[in-house]
Scaffold this motif. Structure first.
Motif, PDB file in Angstrom:
ATOM      1  N   MET A 172       0.839  -1.179   0.000  1.00 42.41           N
ATOM      2  CA  MET A 172       0.000   0.000   0.000  1.00 42.41           C
ATOM      3  C   MET A 172       0.881   1.238   0.000  1.00 42.41           C
ATOM      4  O   MET A 172       1.849   1.333   0.743  1.00 42.41           O
ATOM      5  N   ILE A 173       0.556   2.219  -0.809  1.00 39.59           N
ATOM      6  CA  ILE A 173       1.395   3.403  -0.974  1.00 39.59           C
ATOM      7  C   ILE A 173       1.464   4.257   0.297  1.00 39.59           C
ATOM      8  O   ILE A 173       2.442   4.916   0.558  1.00 39.59           O
ATOM      9  N   TRP A 174       0.412   4.242   1.136  1.00 40.77           N
ATOM     10  CA  TRP A 174       0.374   5.086   2.332  1.00 40.77           C
ATOM     11  C   TRP A 174       0.696   4.310   3.603  1.00 40.77           C
ATOM     12  O   TRP A 174       0.319   4.708   4.683  1.00 40.77           O
ATOM     13  N   SER A 175       1.378   3.174   3.473  1.00 37.88           N
ATOM     14  CA  SER A 175       1.710   2.425   4.679  1.00 37.88           C
ATOM     15  C   SER A 175       2.637   3.259   5.556  1.00 37.88           C
ATOM     16  O   SER A 175       3.392   4.105   5.069  1.00 37.88           O
ATOM     17  N   LYS A 176       2.569   3.022   6.851  1.00 35.98           N
ATOM     18  CA  LYS A 176       3.362   3.822   7.782  1.00 35.98           C
ATOM     19  C   LYS A 176       4.836   3.501   7.615  1.00 35.98           C
ATOM     20  O   LYS A 176       5.240   2.350   7.603  1.00 35.98           O
ATOM     21  N   PRO A 177       5.672   4.545   7.493  1.00 27.72           N
ATOM     22  CA  PRO A 177       7.111   4.310   7.397  1.00 27.72           C
ATOM     23  C   PRO A 177       7.650   3.847   8.748  1.00 27.72           C
ATOM     24  O   PRO A 177       6.995   4.018   9.773  1.00 27.72           O
ATOM     25  N   PRO A 178       8.824   3.260   8.731  1.00 25.86           N
ATOM     26  CA  PRO A 178       9.422   2.801   9.990  1.00 25.86           C
ATOM     27  C   PRO A 178       9.576   3.956  10.973  1.00 25.86           C
ATOM     28  O   PRO A 178       9.794   5.098  10.589  1.00 25.86           O
ATOM     29  N   SER A 179       9.448   3.649  12.250  1.00 23.28           N
ATOM     30  CA  SER A 179       9.500   4.692  13.270  1.00 23.28           C
ATOM     31  C   SER A 179      10.854   5.403  13.305  1.00 23.28           C
ATOM     32  O   SER A 179      10.929   6.548  13.708  1.00 23.28           O
ATOM     33  N   ARG A 180      11.916   4.746  12.874  1.00 25.40           N
ATOM     34  CA  ARG A 180      13.228   5.416  12.821  1.00 25.40           C
ATOM     35  C   ARG A 180      13.219   6.557  11.812  1.00 25.40           C
ATOM     36  O   ARG A 180      13.805   7.606  12.048  1.00 25.40           O
ATOM     37  N   THR A 181      12.544   6.343  10.686  1.00 25.76           N
ATOM     38  CA  THR A 181      12.438   7.391   9.679  1.00 25.76           C
ATOM     39  C   THR A 181      11.694   8.597  10.258  1.00 25.76           C
ATOM     40  O   THR A 181      12.126   9.734  10.105  1.00 25.76           O
ATOM     41  N   ILE A 182      10.592   8.320  10.926  1.00 23.78           N
ATOM     42  CA  ILE A 182       9.798   9.383  11.536  1.00 23.78           C
ATOM     43  C   ILE A 182      10.630  10.121  12.577  1.00 23.78           C
ATOM     44  O   ILE A 182      10.627  11.356  12.629  1.00 23.78           O
ATOM     45  N   LEU A 183      11.337   9.378  13.397  1.00 20.26           N
ATOM     46  CA  LEU A 183      12.171   9.992  14.426  1.00 20.26           C
ATOM     47  C   LEU A 183      13.245  10.879  13.800  1.00 20.26           C
ATOM     48  O   LEU A 183      13.474  12.012  14.258  1.00 20.26           O
ATOM     49  N   CYS A 184      13.876  10.406  12.741  1.00 25.36           N
ATOM     50  CA  CYS A 184      14.910  11.206  12.058  1.00 25.36           C
ATOM     51  C   CYS A 184      14.328  12.496  11.483  1.00 25.36           C
ATOM     52  O   CYS A 184      14.940  13.558  11.593  1.00 25.36           O
ATOM     53  N   VAL A 185      13.151  12.407  10.866  1.00 28.38           N
ATOM     54  CA  VAL A 185      12.512  13.595  10.299  1.00 28.38           C
ATOM     55  C   VAL A 185      12.161  14.567  11.412  1.00 28.38           C
ATOM     56  O   VAL A 185      12.395  15.778  11.298  1.00 28.38           O
ATOM     57  N   ARG A 186      11.600  14.057  12.500  1.00 28.30           N
ATOM     58  CA  ARG A 186      11.257  14.925  13.631  1.00 28.30           C
ATOM     59  C   ARG A 186      12.495  15.608  14.208  1.00 28.30           C
ATOM     60  O   ARG A 186      12.470  16.809  14.494  1.00 28.30           O
ATOM     61  N   LEU A 187      13.573  14.864  14.391  1.00 29.69           N
ATOM     62  CA  LEU A 187      14.798  15.441  14.957  1.00 29.69           C
ATOM     63  C   LEU A 187      15.425  16.465  14.016  1.00 29.69           C
ATOM     64  O   LEU A 187      15.910  17.518  14.463  1.00 29.69           O
ATOM     65  N   LEU A 188      15.414  16.171  12.720  1.00 26.97           N
ATOM     66  CA  LEU A 188      15.961  17.110  11.743  1.00 26.97           C
ATOM     67  C   LEU A 188      15.179  18.418  11.752  1.00 26.97           C
ATOM     68  O   LEU A 188      15.761  19.506  11.871  1.00 26.97           O
ATOM     69  N   LEU A 189      13.854  18.315  11.643  1.00 25.73           N
ATOM     70  CA  LEU A 189      13.023  19.527  11.647  1.00 25.73           C
ATOM     71  C   LEU A 189      13.152  20.282  12.970  1.00 25.73           C
ATOM     72  O   LEU A 189      13.217  21.517  12.985  1.00 25.73           O
ATOM     73  N   SER A 190      13.215  19.548  14.058  1.00 28.43           N
ATOM     74  CA  SER A 190      13.354  20.189  15.360  1.00 28.43           C
ATOM     75  C   SER A 190      14.666  20.969  15.433  1.00 28.43           C
ATOM     76  O   SER A 190      14.681  22.128  15.870  1.00 28.43           O
ATOM     77  N   ALA A 191      15.757  20.362  15.006  1.00 26.16           N
ATOM     78  CA  ALA A 191      17.059  21.048  15.042  1.00 26.16           C
ATOM     79  C   ALA A 191      17.053  22.304  14.180  1.00 26.16           C
ATOM     80  O   ALA A 191      17.547  23.362  14.601  1.00 26.16           O
ATOM     81  N   ILE A 192      16.490  22.202  12.998  1.00 25.80           N
ATOM     82  CA  ILE A 192      16.457  23.341  12.073  1.00 25.80           C
ATOM     83  C   ILE A 192      15.654  24.493  12.667  1.00 25.80           C
ATOM     84  O   ILE A 192      16.108  25.641  12.712  1.00 25.80           O
ATOM     85  N   PHE A 193      14.439  24.193  13.157  1.00 28.88           N
ATOM     86  CA  PHE A 193      13.585  25.259  13.661  1.00 28.88           C
ATOM     87  C   PHE A 193      13.998  25.746  15.045  1.00 28.88           C
ATOM     88  O   PHE A 193      13.750  26.897  15.388  1.00 28.88           O
ATOM     89  N   LEU A 194      14.652  24.901  15.842  1.00 31.69           N
ATOM     90  CA  LEU A 194      15.227  25.384  17.100  1.00 31.69           C
ATOM     91  C   LEU A 194      16.317  26.409  16.811  1.00 31.69           C
ATOM     92  O   LEU A 194      16.414  27.439  17.485  1.00 31.69           O
ATOM     93  N   PHE A 195      17.126  26.130  15.784  1.00 30.72           N
ATOM     94  CA  PHE A 195      18.186  27.072  15.410  1.00 30.72           C
ATOM     95  C   PHE A 195      17.600  28.400  14.936  1.00 30.72           C
ATOM     96  O   PHE A 195      17.931  29.466  15.453  1.00 30.72           O
ATOM     97  N   TYR A 196      16.715  28.343  13.943  1.00 24.17           N
ATOM     98  CA  TYR A 196      16.146  29.577  13.395  1.00 24.17           C
ATOM     99  C   TYR A 196      15.316  30.335  14.435  1.00 24.17           C
ATOM    100  O   TYR A 196      15.354  31.559  14.499  1.00 24.17           O
ATOM    101  N   GLY A 197      14.563  29.601  15.250  1.00 21.83           N
ATOM    102  CA  GLY A 197      13.783  30.249  16.292  1.00 21.83           C
ATOM    103  C   GLY A 197      14.674  30.932  17.320  1.00 21.83           C
ATOM    104  O   GLY A 197      14.389  32.054  17.757  1.00 21.83           O
ATOM    105  N   SER A 198      15.764  30.264  17.692  1.00 23.85           N
ATOM    106  CA  SER A 198      16.701  30.851  18.659  1.00 23.85           C
ATOM    107  C   SER A 198      17.348  32.117  18.117  1.00 23.85           C
ATOM    108  O   SER A 198      17.493  33.106  18.842  1.00 23.85           O
ATOM    109  N   VAL A 199      17.726  32.089  16.863  1.00 19.81           N
ATOM    110  CA  VAL A 199      18.349  33.272  16.246  1.00 19.81           C
ATOM    111  C   VAL A 199      17.392  34.458  16.320  1.00 19.81           C
ATOM    112  O   VAL A 199      17.790  35.573  16.686  1.00 19.81           O
ATOM    113  N   LYS A 200      16.141  34.215  16.006  1.00 22.31           N
ATOM    114  CA  LYS A 200      15.150  35.300  16.042  1.00 22.31           C
ATOM    115  C   LYS A 200      14.873  35.751  17.477  1.00 22.31           C
ATOM    116  O   LYS A 200      14.759  36.944  17.745  1.00 22.31           O
ATOM    117  N   LEU A 201      14.764  34.800  18.404  1.00 23.32           N
ATOM    118  CA  LEU A 201      14.514  35.160  19.803  1.00 23.32           C
ATOM    119  C   LEU A 201      15.657  35.981  20.393  1.00 23.32           C
ATOM    120  O   LEU A 201      15.441  36.829  21.252  1.00 23.32           O
TER     121      LEU A 201
END
Length: 151
Positions: free
Chosen positions: A1-30
Motif C-alpha cells: 500500500m502506498i500510504w503504509s506507515k514508514p518505519p518509526s526510525r524514519t519518523i524519528l529522524c525527520v522529527r529530529l531534523l526539523l526540530s534542530a532546524i527550527f530550534l536554530f532559526y527560532g533561537s536566532v530570532k529570539l
C-alpha cells in the motif's frame, strides 16, 4: 500500500531534523538576529526583496521575536511523541508561510530548503492522517449503521 506507515526510525529522524532546524532559526530570532533592527532607510528602487522583508520584520522587535517563538515552541514539541503531531501541524503552517514568502520575494537557494521543510512537515501530518481527520471530523454527525454507503 502506498500510504503504509514508514518505519518509526524514519519518523524519528525527520522529527529530529526539523526540530534542530527550527530550534536554530527560532533561537536566532529570539536572540534578536536575522532581521534588520534599528534605523534604516529603504527604497524600492534600491532594495531587493530579501532586504525589504528583513526590514519589515525588524521594524517591530516584538514581532520579530514572536516569529522566533512560533518556530521554537513547535520545534520543542517535535521532540516528544505525545506533542509531535501538534508541533508538526504548527510548523507546517509556519514553514508554508516561510516558503510562500521565500518564493514570493525570490529568495536565493533557501526557498528550496523551506519547501523541503514544508514537505517534511506534511509528511509527518500525513503519516498521522487518522489524527488529522479526527481534528476536522464533526462529532455531532454520527454515521448511521444503516446509512446507504453507495454514495
Amino acid at each position: 500500500m502506498i500510504w503504509s506507515k514508514p518505519p518509526s526510525r524514519t519518523i524519528l529522524c525527520v522529527r529530529l531534523l526539523l526540530s534542530a532546524i527550527f530550534l536554530f532559526y527560532g533561537s536566532v530570532k529570539l536572540l534578536g538576529g536575522q532581521y534588520y533592527y534599528g534605523d534604516w532607510t529603504i527604497s524600492k528602487s534600491t532594495a531587493d526583496g530579501t532586504s525589504l522583508v528583513w526590514a519589515f520584520y525588524g521594524y517591530s522587535p516584538f514581532y520579530g521575536r514572536v516569529t522566533g517563538l512560533f518556530e521554537f515552541v513547535p520545534a520543542v514539541m517535535l521532540l516528544f511523541r505525545r506533542s509531535a503531531f501538534a508541533g508538526a501541524a504548527a510548523l507546517f503552517a509556519v514553514s508554508l508561510n516561510i516558503t510562500l514568502m521565500d518564493f514570493g520575494f525570490d529568495y536565493p537557494m533557501v526557498k528550496y530548503f523551506a519547501a523541503a521543510y514544508t514537505a517534511l512537515c506534511a509528511f509527518l501530518l500525513v503519516r498521522d492522517r487518522a489524527k488529522l481527520t479526527a481534528v476536522f471530523r464533526d462529532p455531532a454527525v454520527e454515521e448511521s449503521p444503516t446509512a446507504d454507503r453507495r454514495g
